[in-house]
Design a protein around this motif. Structure first.
Motif, PDB file in Angstrom:
ATOM      1  N   GLY A   1     -10.636 -49.018  19.299  1.00  0.00           N
ATOM      2  CA  GLY A   1     -11.235 -48.146  20.311  1.00  0.00           C
ATOM      3  C   GLY A   1     -12.668 -47.768  20.010  1.00  0.00           C
ATOM      4  O   GLY A   1     -13.448 -47.459  20.916  1.00  0.00           O
ATOM      5  N   ASN A   2     -13.047 -47.775  18.731  1.00  0.00           N
ATOM      6  CA  ASN A   2     -14.456 -47.568  18.369  1.00  0.00           C
ATOM      7  C   ASN A   2     -14.931 -48.677  17.433  1.00  0.00           C
ATOM      8  O   ASN A   2     -15.812 -48.463  16.602  1.00  0.00           O
ATOM      9  N   TYR A   3     -14.346 -49.866  17.606  1.00  0.00           N
ATOM     10  CA  TYR A   3     -14.690 -51.050  16.811  1.00  0.00           C
ATOM     11  C   TYR A   3     -14.408 -50.851  15.318  1.00  0.00           C
ATOM     12  O   TYR A   3     -15.048 -51.492  14.479  1.00  0.00           O
ATOM     13  N   GLY A   4     -13.455 -49.991  14.988  1.00  0.00           N
ATOM     14  CA  GLY A   4     -13.190 -49.722  13.582  1.00  0.00           C
ATOM     15  C   GLY A   4     -14.433 -49.262  12.855  1.00  0.00           C
ATOM     16  O   GLY A   4     -14.697 -49.678  11.719  1.00  0.00           O
ATOM     17  N   LEU A   5     -15.191 -48.376  13.502  1.00  0.00           N
ATOM     18  CA  LEU A   5     -16.522 -48.029  13.013  1.00  0.00           C
ATOM     19  C   LEU A   5     -16.490 -47.388  11.631  1.00  0.00           C
ATOM     20  O   LEU A   5     -17.386 -47.623  10.806  1.00  0.00           O
ATOM     21  N   GLN A   6     -15.474 -46.566  11.360  1.00  0.00           N
ATOM     22  CA  GLN A   6     -15.423 -45.907  10.053  1.00  0.00           C
ATOM     23  C   GLN A   6     -15.366 -46.938   8.932  1.00  0.00           C
ATOM     24  O   GLN A   6     -16.127 -46.847   7.950  1.00  0.00           O
ATOM     25  N   ARG A   7     -14.471 -47.899   9.051  1.00  0.00           N
ATOM     26  CA  ARG A   7     -14.341 -48.912   8.003  1.00  0.00           C
ATOM     27  C   ARG A   7     -15.556 -49.835   7.964  1.00  0.00           C
ATOM     28  O   ARG A   7     -15.964 -50.298   6.896  1.00  0.00           O
ATOM     29  N   PHE A   8     -16.146 -50.119   9.123  1.00  0.00           N
ATOM     30  CA  PHE A   8     -17.331 -50.967   9.130  1.00  0.00           C
ATOM     31  C   PHE A   8     -18.478 -50.295   8.381  1.00  0.00           C
ATOM     32  O   PHE A   8     -19.201 -50.950   7.613  1.00  0.00           O
ATOM     33  N   LEU A   9     -18.664 -49.005   8.603  1.00  0.00           N
ATOM     34  CA  LEU A   9     -19.707 -48.284   7.877  1.00  0.00           C
ATOM     35  C   LEU A   9     -19.455 -48.315   6.375  1.00  0.00           C
ATOM     36  O   LEU A   9     -20.395 -48.475   5.581  1.00  0.00           O
ATOM     37  N   GLU A  10     -18.207 -48.155   5.975  1.00  0.00           N
ATOM     38  CA  GLU A  10     -17.895 -48.227   4.544  1.00  0.00           C
ATOM     39  C   GLU A  10     -18.179 -49.621   3.992  1.00  0.00           C
ATOM     40  O   GLU A  10     -18.708 -49.764   2.877  1.00  0.00           O
TER      41      GLU A  10
ATOM     42  N   ALA B   1     -18.150 -56.836  23.139  1.00  0.00           N
ATOM     43  CA  ALA B   1     -19.483 -56.939  22.538  1.00  0.00           C
ATOM     44  C   ALA B   1     -19.574 -56.219  21.201  1.00  0.00           C
ATOM     45  O   ALA B   1     -20.539 -55.507  20.925  1.00  0.00           O
ATOM     46  N   ALA B   2     -18.564 -56.405  20.367  1.00  0.00           N
ATOM     47  CA  ALA B   2     -18.566 -55.743  19.060  1.00  0.00           C
ATOM     48  C   ALA B   2     -19.737 -56.194  18.207  1.00  0.00           C
ATOM     49  O   ALA B   2     -20.305 -55.392  17.448  1.00  0.00           O
ATOM     50  N   ALA B   3     -20.147 -57.470  18.331  1.00  0.00           N
ATOM     51  CA  ALA B   3     -21.241 -57.971  17.502  1.00  0.00           C
ATOM     52  C   ALA B   3     -22.533 -57.198  17.764  1.00  0.00           C
ATOM     53  O   ALA B   3     -23.306 -56.934  16.835  1.00  0.00           O
TER      54      ALA B   3
END
Length: 474
Positions: free
Chosen positions: A273-282, A443-445
């Protein structure tokens, strides 16, 4: 042209009255849940973080209900949601409705339950509010999607955000949100906050990949059992403390801190739902500062305090003193103050039990004052003035290198703030990098590319403050 000539009509004549064309549309509401069904009906919940969903369901089981948490919505849930929902919905609607429909389809197609059995043995409980955005119409979209998917009659019962700690969910006496159950749900949400905050503080520095998640899984099981059995929550978190403290970490390499703000669901969910943003930032080398559900609870309490104080100042219009016939505003303010103190007390005690140090819930009055010059606290919807206040607060605290505002594409309350008001705030407080991200599920990229650039800039700013060169990530 003669002036006595009649002017042509400026618009088409009014149509015939609605009654002459046929009966008005009346939506069928299926929300009946009686106490006699309590032992045979499963209450489905979801829509928060993974920890919060699991622990809230456990709190319901501790109150004698049969409750089950959904998995975190993923890309397939979005596809199902778009298949059965109308156009123009925002991401939370597509993901949450699609998640529910897909779960019911699994019960029907894989477990062999008929739609009639599903409607009889399951209900879905979700939060509701009046808007002012599309959130107020989610319930209608739930019913439409369920009807289109072949589950007409499935019950969706609403938990009103502003109805207080004592309310009935849906019609019937199946779920009565009295003070005891309310305190159990609030305690579950606060316990989830504590575990999440410790996890996001620890995971970026772990020396053994996956050690933090393994410890959190064990802790969730311990706390879930305590909530379901109604045993001491503090004792359960004390058992979690050595598990969490035992994760080996290396904090010699500082990381930029990225705070997530924005639309409530988009910054709370931990999946597609938010592109797994938390894990991507980590993965990009940042430490993530998440927004606890406890802050949202305090915001709802603050709204009640603010509105009550404003109403007291109005002249009487309804026969009562100051326009408050049948109300006791001073008593209401005392109760709201007590609710604020209770949330903070429970958070402090549970945080201490789990070993969370150096974190304090914000002063909601101070946040309102920070934002007031840029965004009126009278304006509601989404997080209201909190988006502005949190950016200013991050700049004043000086411990955040990046603030990311995340919201669904076209989110009415949040987009106007992050894309408009925050431009002025950023000009006055340039010390913190700011990025606005809209999520569509596609458009996650593009999103990842923008976030990568923002993290690189934040890392460079952090290194400049510390007088060293920024590390380059390959």
């Amino acid at each position: 042209m003669p002036y006595d000539r009649p002017c042509p009509p400026s618009r088409a004549p009014h149509p015939e009255p609605r009654d002459a064309q046929g009966p008005h549309y009346r939506e069928q509401v299926f929300d009946r849940f009686d106490g006699a069904e309590k032992d045979s009906t499963v209450i489905l919940t979801g829509g928060l973080s993974r920890s919060a969903d699991i622990l809230v369901a456990a709190a319901l089981r501790g109150a004698g209900y049969r409750a089950r948490a959904f998995p975190v919505p993923d890309r397939r849930a979005l596809e199902v949601g778009k298949e059965f929902c109308g156009r123009g919905q925002c991401n939370p609607a597509y993901f949450m409705i699609g998640n529910l429909v897909r779960y019911l389809q699994t019960l029907r197609d894989e477990q062999g339950l008929s739609p009639a059995q599903i409607n009889r043995d399951y209900v879905f409980m979700t939060a509701a509010a009046c808007g002012p955005c599309r959130f107020g119409s989610y319930i209608t979209e739930y019913r439409r999607a369920l009807r289109e998917a072949g589950f007409e009659g499935f019950r969706v019962i609403l938990l009103e955000q502003k109805a207080g700690a004592k309310q009935a969910c849906g019609s019937g006496d199946g779920i009565v949100l009295d003070r005891r159950l309310s305190l159990g749900i609030v305690s579950a949400m606060i316990a989830a906050d504590v575990l999440n905050l410790i996890g996001y503080r620890t995971r970026p520095y772990e020396t053994v990949p996956g050690a933090t998640d393994a410890a959190l899984d064990r802790c969730r099981t311990i706390v879930e059992t305590a909530l379901a059995r109604r045993t001491s929550l503090r004792a359960a978190l004390r058992r979690c403390q050595p598990l969490l403290a035992g994760v080996a970490v290396n904090r010699s390499q500082p990381r930029p801190r990225a705070a997530l703000i924005g639309e409530f669901w988009a910054i709370t969910t931990e999946g597609d739902g938010n592109y797994g943003l938390q894990r991507f930032l980590e993965d990009e080398g940042a430490e993530v500062e998440v927004q606890p559900l406890s802050v949202w609870l305090l915001y709802l309490v603050w709204q009640g305090q603010w509105d009550t104080r404003r109403r007291i100042d109005l002249p009487g219009r309804d026969g009562g003193r100051q326009g408050l016939a049948g109300k006791r505003p001073r008593i209401r303010l005392i109760r709201l103050w007590a609710a604020d103190r209770l949330i903070r007390l429970v958070f402090r005690r549970l945080a201490r039990a789990a070993g969370l140090r150096g974190y304090a819930l914000p002063d909601m009055g101070r946040l309102a004052r920070l934002a007031q010059a840029h965004y009126s606290p009278e304006l509601r919807g989404g997080e209201g003035h909190l988006e502005v206040a949190k950016l200013i607060d991050a700049a004043e605290r000086g411990d955040c290198d990046l603030v990311i505002s995340v919201k669904p594409f076209g989110c009415l309350p949040s987009s106007g703030v992050s894309d408009g008001v925050q431009a002025r705030v950023r000009a006055l407080h340039p010390s913190v990098s700011f990025l606005s991200v809209e999520t569509t599920g596609d458009a996650a990229a593009n999103v990842y590319s923008r976030v990568q650039m923002a993290v690189f800039k934040a890392r460079a700013q952090m290194a400049a403050r510390q007088g060293r060169s920024a590390p380059v990530r390959g």
